[in-house]
Scaffold this motif. Structure first.
Motif, PDB file in Angstrom:
ATOM      1  N   ALA A   1      42.078  49.627  32.165  1.00 59.51           N
ATOM      2  CA  ALA A   1      40.670  49.624  32.585  1.00 59.51           C
ATOM      3  C   ALA A   1      39.741  49.903  31.402  1.00 59.51           C
ATOM      4  O   ALA A   1      38.703  49.238  31.241  1.00 59.51           O
ATOM      5  N   LEU A   2      40.112  50.864  30.570  1.00 63.62           N
ATOM      6  CA  LEU A   2      39.244  51.188  29.433  1.00 63.62           C
ATOM      7  C   LEU A   2      39.233  50.055  28.415  1.00 63.62           C
ATOM      8  O   LEU A   2      38.214  49.789  27.770  1.00 63.62           O
ATOM      9  N   ALA A   3      40.354  49.351  28.302  1.00 61.70           N
ATOM     10  CA  ALA A   3      40.385  48.194  27.396  1.00 61.70           C
ATOM     11  C   ALA A   3      39.435  47.110  27.906  1.00 61.70           C
ATOM     12  O   ALA A   3      38.728  46.468  27.112  1.00 61.70           O
ATOM     13  N   VAL A   4      39.388  46.905  29.206  1.00 63.85           N
ATOM     14  CA  VAL A   4      38.479  45.909  29.789  1.00 63.85           C
ATOM     15  C   VAL A   4      37.025  46.337  29.554  1.00 63.85           C
ATOM     16  O   VAL A   4      36.176  45.515  29.183  1.00 63.85           O
ATOM     17  N   ALA A   5      36.760  47.617  29.742  1.00 67.33           N
ATOM     18  CA  ALA A   5      35.399  48.121  29.493  1.00 67.33           C
ATOM     19  C   ALA A   5      35.032  47.945  28.018  1.00 67.33           C
ATOM     20  O   ALA A   5      33.935  47.489  27.687  1.00 67.33           O
ATOM     21  N   ASN A   6      35.957  48.278  27.132  1.00 65.89           N
ATOM     22  CA  ASN A   6      35.698  48.147  25.694  1.00 65.89           C
ATOM     23  C   ASN A   6      35.515  46.698  25.276  1.00 65.89           C
ATOM     24  O   ASN A   6      34.839  46.409  24.287  1.00 65.89           O
ATOM     25  N   ALA A   7      36.107  45.781  26.016  1.00 65.64           N
ATOM     26  CA  ALA A   7      35.930  44.352  25.716  1.00 65.64           C
ATOM     27  C   ALA A   7      34.523  43.891  26.106  1.00 65.64           C
ATOM     28  O   ALA A   7      34.123  42.780  25.754  1.00 65.64           O
ATOM     29  N   GLY A   8      33.796  44.717  26.853  1.00 66.39           N
ATOM     30  CA  GLY A   8      32.405  44.393  27.156  1.00 66.39           C
ATOM     31  C   GLY A   8      32.081  44.189  28.617  1.00 66.39           C
ATOM     32  O   GLY A   8      30.940  43.826  28.951  1.00 66.39           O
ATOM     33  N   ALA A   9      33.037  44.431  29.501  1.00 69.70           N
ATOM     34  CA  ALA A   9      32.738  44.213  30.925  1.00 69.70           C
ATOM     35  C   ALA A   9      31.713  45.221  31.422  1.00 69.70           C
ATOM     36  O   ALA A   9      31.802  46.411  31.117  1.00 69.70           O
ATOM     37  N   HIS A  10      30.738  44.727  32.188  1.00 66.22           N
ATOM     38  CA  HIS A  10      29.772  45.627  32.821  1.00 66.22           C
ATOM     39  C   HIS A  10      30.410  46.344  34.000  1.00 66.22           C
ATOM     40  O   HIS A  10      30.035  47.466  34.342  1.00 66.22           O
ATOM     41  N   VAL A  11      31.308  45.634  34.647  1.00 66.22           N
ATOM     42  CA  VAL A  11      32.033  46.190  35.797  1.00 66.22           C
ATOM     43  C   VAL A  11      33.515  45.963  35.527  1.00 66.22           C
ATOM     44  O   VAL A  11      33.913  44.862  35.134  1.00 66.22           O
ATOM     45  N   VAL A  12      34.316  46.986  35.735  1.00 63.96           N
ATOM     46  CA  VAL A  12      35.767  46.828  35.622  1.00 63.96           C
ATOM     47  C   VAL A  12      36.326  46.770  37.037  1.00 63.96           C
ATOM     48  O   VAL A  12      36.111  47.692  37.838  1.00 63.96           O
ATOM     49  N   ALA A  13      37.018  45.669  37.336  1.00 65.82           N
ATOM     50  CA  ALA A  13      37.676  45.552  38.641  1.00 65.82           C
ATOM     51  C   ALA A  13      39.091  46.084  38.498  1.00 65.82           C
ATOM     52  O   ALA A  13      39.829  45.677  37.588  1.00 65.82           O
ATOM     53  N   ILE A  14      39.441  46.996  39.374  1.00 62.94           N
ATOM     54  CA  ILE A  14      40.779  47.606  39.312  1.00 62.94           C
ATOM     55  C   ILE A  14      41.434  47.506  40.681  1.00 62.94           C
ATOM     56  O   ILE A  14      40.749  47.291  41.689  1.00 62.94           O
ATOM     57  N   ASP A  15      42.750  47.642  40.697  1.00 66.21           N
ATOM     58  CA  ASP A  15      43.440  47.745  41.983  1.00 66.21           C
ATOM     59  C   ASP A  15      42.834  48.937  42.722  1.00 66.21           C
ATOM     60  O   ASP A  15      42.811  50.055  42.217  1.00 66.21           O
ATOM     61  N   GLY A  16      42.344  48.672  43.923  1.00 63.09           N
ATOM     62  CA  GLY A  16      41.690  49.733  44.694  1.00 63.09           C
ATOM     63  C   GLY A  16      42.455  50.073  45.953  1.00 63.09           C
ATOM     64  O   GLY A  16      41.856  50.510  46.933  1.00 63.09           O
ATOM     65  N   THR A  17      43.753  49.869  45.903  1.00 65.91           N
ATOM     66  CA  THR A  17      44.570  50.169  47.086  1.00 65.91           C
ATOM     67  C   THR A  17      45.072  51.612  47.033  1.00 65.91           C
ATOM     68  O   THR A  17      44.894  52.304  46.036  1.00 65.91           O
ATOM     69  N   ARG A  18      45.741  52.027  48.118  1.00 72.09           N
ATOM     70  CA  ARG A  18      46.273  53.386  48.194  1.00 72.09           C
ATOM     71  C   ARG A  18      47.699  53.469  47.654  1.00 72.09           C
ATOM     72  O   ARG A  18      48.361  54.479  47.799  1.00 72.09           O
ATOM     73  N   ARG A  19      48.153  52.381  47.031  1.00 69.87           N
ATOM     74  CA  ARG A  19      49.511  52.382  46.478  1.00 69.87           C
ATOM     75  C   ARG A  19      49.558  53.216  45.190  1.00 69.87           C
ATOM     76  O   ARG A  19      48.536  53.406  44.528  1.00 69.87           O
ATOM     77  N   SER A  20      50.781  53.690  44.848  1.00 69.05           N
ATOM     78  CA  SER A  20      50.854  54.491  43.623  1.00 69.05           C
ATOM     79  C   SER A  20      50.735  53.584  42.409  1.00 69.05           C
ATOM     80  O   SER A  20      51.152  52.422  42.411  1.00 69.05           O
TER      81      SER A  20
END
Ligand SMILES: CC(=O)N[C@H](C=O)[C@@H](O)[C@H](O)[C@H](O)COP(=O)(O)O
Length: 228
Positions: free
Chosen positions: A87-106
């Protein structure tokens, strides 16, 4: 430009276009992704969603709109931006929004969703979109501090059927719960009518991917209808 939660208001009722080509495909090149994104902007896209660090970088340079970035790692289980490192790599690449897995799985790094969201907020300016697969995921993601809730994984985690077209029932359920975060309809929105239905079901904004940016699939749809 830093996108704030308030700034998301510009996306209300708008179309977000996801531009993705898959490993081994002819269009799997970040320059191509950025060109497709720029083309979607001409058509009226209000934001762009792209996969891969280079794709985020090239798309940021090509369009002036908010970019939602993700990093897919693997195909099964938790694979959409699975760890805080991704996620931080995506943010550092310049994304305004980082989309991440948002499920309850581990998650592969052992962090909880709320620890992941907190880590992104602590170390970047990016907002977090939680790609959810069910109503319970959406509730948990809001509690975890996500800035946007997406139905991206509905039909892909076993909690919801893989509907033909968008999972309107899930959208209505989440929308009626008044979760107080923008609800993004994503997944199998294949026609303009589907996009309209998703808004009517209560979505704040709509993401369309395949039906706009994946020629191999679209070609297959036409061919299938001709030879049914
Ligand atoms: C489940 C999963 O891996 N979804 C991915 C998430 O980024 C993409 O492969 C989808 O294309 C995207 O969600 C848009 O959906 P659709 O292409 O159905 O309009």
């Amino acid at each position: 430009m830093i996108l704030t939660p308030k700034g998301l208001e510009a996306l209300r009722s708008q179309l977000i276009v996801s531009c993705q080509a898959y490993p081994g495909e002819p269009m799997r090149d970040p320059r191509t992704t950025a060109q497709v994104a720029a083309s979607a902007v001409i058509g009226g896209a209000a934001a762009i969603r792209v996969q891969g660090l280079a794709d985020v970088q090239f798309t940021r340079a090509a369009v002036e709109l908010p970019v939602i970035g993700l990093w897919k790692d693997g195909h099964d289980g938790v694979f959409i931006t699975p760890t805080l490192r991704h996620a931080l790599a995506v943010a550092n690449a310049g994304a305004h929004v980082v989309a991440i897995d948002g499920t309850r799985r581990s998650r592969p790094d052992g962090l909880s969703l709320s620890e992941t969201v907190a880590g992104i907020h602590a170390d970047s300016h990016a907002l977090v979109m939680a790609d959810c697969g069910s109503f319970d995921d959406a509730v948990a993601a809001v509690e975890a501090g996500a800035d946007l809730i997406g139905t991206t994984l509905a039909g892909y985690t076993g909690e919801r059927p893989k509907t033909d077209g968008p999972d309107l029932e899930l959208l209505e359920h989440i929308a009626s719960a008044g979760l107080d975060k923008p609800l993004i309809a994503e997944g199998r929105i294949h026609t303009p009518a589907h996009a309209r239905q998703a808004l009517d079901a209560g979505a704040f904004a709509v993401v369309v991917g395949t039906a706009i940016t994946h020629p191999a699939s679209i070609t297959g749809w036409f061919k299938g209808a001709m030879h049914a």
